[in-house]
Write an enzyme that holds these catalytic residues in place. Structure first.
Site, PDB file in Angstrom:
ATOM      1  N   ASP A   4      38.220 -18.978 -49.893  1.00 10.79           N
ATOM      2  CA  ASP A   4      38.722 -18.248 -51.061  1.00 10.79           C
ATOM      3  C   ASP A   4      37.639 -18.373 -52.126  1.00 10.79           C
ATOM      4  OD1 ASP A   4      39.788 -17.367 -53.409  1.00 10.79           O
ATOM      5  OD2 ASP A   4      41.766 -18.264 -53.096  1.00 10.79           O
ATOM      6  N   TYR A  57      36.996  10.622 -50.606  1.00 12.28           N
ATOM      7  CA  TYR A  57      38.007   9.810 -49.917  1.00 12.28           C
ATOM      8  C   TYR A  57      37.330   8.836 -48.957  1.00 12.28           C
ATOM      9  CZ  TYR A  57      42.251   8.275 -47.700  1.00 12.28           C
ATOM     10  OH  TYR A  57      43.278   7.478 -47.258  1.00 12.28           O
ATOM     11  N   PHE A  74      47.243 -22.308 -53.288  1.00 10.89           N
ATOM     12  CA  PHE A  74      47.305 -21.356 -54.387  1.00 10.89           C
ATOM     13  C   PHE A  74      48.537 -20.478 -54.144  1.00 10.89           C
ATOM     14  CE2 PHE A  74      46.650 -17.514 -56.806  1.00 10.89           C
ATOM     15  CZ  PHE A  74      46.605 -18.101 -58.056  1.00 10.89           C
ATOM     16  N   THR A  75      49.175 -20.074 -55.236  1.00 11.60           N
ATOM     17  CA  THR A  75      50.482 -19.411 -55.151  1.00 11.60           C
ATOM     18  C   THR A  75      50.490 -18.216 -54.183  1.00 11.60           C
ATOM     19  OG1 THR A  75      49.863 -18.180 -57.129  1.00 11.60           O
ATOM     20  CG2 THR A  75      51.199 -20.164 -57.448  1.00 11.60           C
ATOM     21  N   PHE A 106      57.167 -17.945 -60.958  1.00 11.90           N
ATOM     22  CA  PHE A 106      56.594 -18.170 -62.293  1.00 11.90           C
ATOM     23  C   PHE A 106      56.312 -16.875 -63.049  1.00 11.90           C
ATOM     24  CE2 PHE A 106      52.272 -16.967 -61.165  1.00 11.90           C
ATOM     25  CZ  PHE A 106      52.288 -17.108 -59.777  1.00 11.90           C
ATOM     26  N   ARG A 122      51.384 -24.212 -65.076  1.00 10.41           N
ATOM     27  CA  ARG A 122      50.902 -24.482 -63.724  1.00 10.41           C
ATOM     28  C   ARG A 122      51.475 -25.830 -63.305  1.00 10.41           C
ATOM     29  NH1 ARG A 122      48.438 -19.904 -61.223  1.00 10.41           N
ATOM     30  NH2 ARG A 122      50.685 -19.757 -61.257  1.00 10.41           N
ATOM     31  N   LYS A 127      37.965 -12.238 -61.140  1.00 10.37           N
ATOM     32  CA  LYS A 127      37.558 -13.464 -61.828  1.00 10.37           C
ATOM     33  C   LYS A 127      36.029 -13.510 -61.911  1.00 10.37           C
ATOM     34  CE  LYS A 127      41.926 -14.612 -60.429  1.00 10.37           C
ATOM     35  NZ  LYS A 127      42.801 -13.675 -59.701  1.00 10.37           N
TER      36      LYS A 127
HETATM   37  N1  PM9 Z   1      44.687 -15.932 -59.667  1.00  6.30           N
HETATM   38  C1  PM9 Z   1      45.159 -16.556 -61.895  1.00  6.30           C
HETATM   39  O1  PM9 Z   1      45.589 -16.276 -63.026  1.00  6.30           O
HETATM   40  C2  PM9 Z   1      46.086 -14.376 -61.051  1.00  6.30           C
HETATM   41  C3  PM9 Z   1      47.400 -14.401 -60.384  1.00  6.30           C
HETATM   42  S1  PM9 Z   1      48.358 -15.875 -60.580  1.00  6.30           S
HETATM   43  C4  PM9 Z   1      48.685 -15.922 -62.234  1.00  6.30           C
HETATM   44  O2  PM9 Z   1      44.561 -17.630 -61.670  1.00  6.30           O
HETATM   45  C5  PM9 Z   1      42.835 -17.586 -56.274  1.00  6.30           C
HETATM   46  C6  PM9 Z   1      42.131 -18.887 -56.275  1.00  6.30           C
HETATM   47  C7  PM9 Z   1      43.318 -17.027 -57.434  1.00  6.30           C
HETATM   48  C8  PM9 Z   1      44.023 -15.784 -57.401  1.00  6.30           C
HETATM   49  C9  PM9 Z   1      44.597 -15.229 -58.550  1.00  6.30           C
HETATM   50  C10 PM9 Z   1      44.172 -15.149 -56.132  1.00  6.30           C
HETATM   51  C11 PM9 Z   1      44.890 -13.845 -56.006  1.00  6.30           C
HETATM   52  C12 PM9 Z   1      43.669 -15.753 -55.012  1.00  6.30           C
HETATM   53  N2  PM9 Z   1      43.022 -16.949 -55.097  1.00  6.30           N
HETATM   54  O3  PM9 Z   1      45.436 -11.958 -58.420  1.00  6.30           O
HETATM   55  O4  PM9 Z   1      45.649 -10.931 -56.207  1.00  6.30           O
HETATM   56  O5  PM9 Z   1      43.115 -17.673 -58.583  1.00  6.30           O
HETATM   57  O6  PM9 Z   1      43.551 -10.676 -57.465  1.00  6.30           O
HETATM   58  O7  PM9 Z   1      44.118 -12.840 -56.522  1.00  6.30           O
HETATM   59  C13 PM9 Z   1      45.284 -15.609 -60.828  1.00  6.30           C
HETATM   60  P1  PM9 Z   1      44.745 -11.526 -57.185  1.00  6.30           P
END
Ligand code: PM9
Length: 462
Positions: free
Chosen positions: A220, A77, A129-130, A454, A387, A263
């Site tokens: 980011d 843990y 970013f979303t 979306f 997008r 990523k």
């Molecule tokens: N990005 C992408 O497909 C997955 C979610 S939206 C479809 O591009 C940036 C630049 C990203 C991102 C996720 C996140 C969030 C933050 N910044 O999905 O929570 O491209 O791991 O990261 C997606 P998490």
């Protein structure tokens, strides 16, 4: 990449040890599937998809070393050995002093937004970013776009469309005062602009300006390796610098970072929050226990942290990143040669179709990019993502829809997953939809979720 091999093309620096069979479907099956999914590719089942270019997030193929690392999961843990491996990798390759694991990128965004943003604050960034903008808004902040104008123009071939327009930032500081700006949020390889990089020169100038006003920079760094590769290829003075050194230099110009490790860092799940300030680290390590888990696991299993530590190491290798971006450019260049409108220059993680030019007879109010993604799926079973206006959502204060200049379909390439022959099939499918484009009609939204619409919105044919 060994320098003496630069005359060779970008072949994958790995070979295949295990395969996963993919599913081919008939046109009739796809017609049923996309209707059932209400014309939203997020609502398809993966077994209904042939080549899955929805996202590069969590879809990478891990290496044998990462899988071996999974077996070394220390599932204590507290104080898991794998956490210390992750911490060491972050310090070595990114240079930040403190790191907190999170379940994915938005977990880190939630924590940093809650700590640093006060209601009434403004958070400037090089395009929204979303998930990032949503957490900034939920914390009471207002996002302000300070990316250069060229980023909003799909055709503009500026080599660094992720650059900040310093005049826009300066004007914001003058208007609201530096005290109302908790940090500047800088993405490397800007996703919504089409995977476009920021230059080191611009980042250095931004650092100077923010230092003068004592405003921190939060990075980011979800796609930092891809950004570093573009700097190596395009920026004067970096041609002979390894990508790993460029990444470290980028991070050194910022104060902290959020990262979706799903990523560039080559894992299926995970994220990090990293910083140099001990004070912020202490606040964040307290807050992480509320939302994620203890500060030495943050919502992840020990084995996930081990895979991430190894993934970070693999992601900064020159031959890896050259092949990764090489594959994306291979697909993009085929589209350009065929006259198919895409965002230029080709970005780091995907090819972005310009739906406004692809379907010029459709107004943005009938969701051209959403429509095009559904049509490509129908044609071949290739899954992509909208997008554009759907992703952009509504303005926080007025509830009016944002109308972004970029109305795009993202063909996102997962890392180390598909072959060049798959890219050829993707091209063939997009080209066939392009030939028949005049017959395509728009969509209307019949269900709209409150947050990040979306992902789950539903549509019907007009
Ligand atoms: N990005 C992408 O497909 C997955 C979610 S939206 C479809 O591009 C940036 C630049 C990203 C991102 C996720 C996140 C969030 C933050 N910044 O999905 O929570 O491209 O791991 O990261 C997606 P998490």
């Amino acid at each position: 990449m060994i320098k003496s091999n630069r005359h060779l093309s970008w072949a994958e620096p790995y070979k295949i040890k295990m395969v996963e069979l993919v599913h081919m479907t008939t046109r009739a099956e796809r017609e049923q599937a996309i209707k059932k999914a209400a014309f939203n590719t997020f609502l398809l089942r993966s077994k209904e998809v042939y080549i899955d270019l929805l996202t590069d997030s969590g879809t990478s193929a891990m290496s044998d070393m990462q899988w071996a690392g999974m077996m070394r999961g220390d599932e204590a843990y507290a104080g898991s050995e794998n956490f210390y491996h992750l911490e060491a990798a972050v310090r070595k390759y990114y240079g930040y002093k403190y790191v907190i694991p999170t379940h994915q990128g938005r977990g880190a965004e939630n924590i940093i937004s809650k700590i640093m943003i006060k209601p009434g604050d403004f958070v400037p960034g090089n395009m929204y970013f979303t998930t990032t903008r949503l957490h900034q808004e939920l914390a009471g902040g207002t996002f302000v776009d300070i990316v250069i104008d060229e980023a909003h123009d799909a055709e503009n071939e500026h080599p660094f469309k992720g650059n900040v327009d310093l005049k826009k930032l300066d004007a914001l500081i003058k208007k609201v005062g530096a005290k109302k700006i908790p940090y500047v949020c800088i993405a490397t390889a800007v996703n919504m602009a089409g995977g476009q990089p920021i230059s080191m020169e611009n980042l250095r100038a931004l650092r100077e300006l923010t230092k003068k006003h004592k405003i921190p920079i939060i990075h980011d760094m979800t796609r930092v390796a891809e950004n570093a590769y573009f700097i190596q290829r395009r920026e004067k003075g970096y041609a002979d610098k390894p990508v790993a050194a460029i990444i470290k230099e980028i991070c050194s110009l910022t104060d902290g970072a959020t990262m979706s490790a799903k990523k560039d860092a080559l894992v299926n799940i995970g994220g990090i929050l990293a910083m140099n300030s001990k004070k912020i680290y202490e606040e964040a390590s307290n807050m992480v226990v509320v939302y994620e888990g203890l500060h030495t696991y943050g919502g992840l299993a020990g084995r996930d942290m081990e895979a991430m530590a190894i993934g970070i190491t693999e992601s900064v290798q020159d031959d890896h990143i050259r092949a990764r971006v090489g594959q994306v450019e291979y697909l993009g260049n085929k589209m350009i040669a065929a006259g198919i409108p895409i965002v230029k220059p080709v970005g780091g993680h995907g090819v972005f179709l310009n739906a406004k030019k692809f379907l010029p007879h459709l107004d943005q109010s009938v969701y051209p990019a959403q429509t095009l993604a559904a049509e490509i799926y129908l044609d071949s079973g290739v899954r992509s993502m909208e997008r554009g206006i759907v992703s952009a959502g509504r303005q926080k204060e007025t509830g009016v829809e944002h109308r972004p200049n970029l109305e795009l379909v993202r063909l996102t390439i997962p890392r180390r997953v598909y072959t060049q022959a798959h890219m050829d099939v993707v091209f063939e499918s997009v080209a066939s939809v392009f030939d028949d484009r005049k017959k395509i009609g728009g969509l209307k939204m019949v269900y709209e979720p409150k947050y990040l619409r979306f992902f789950q919105a539903r549509f019907a044919k007009i």
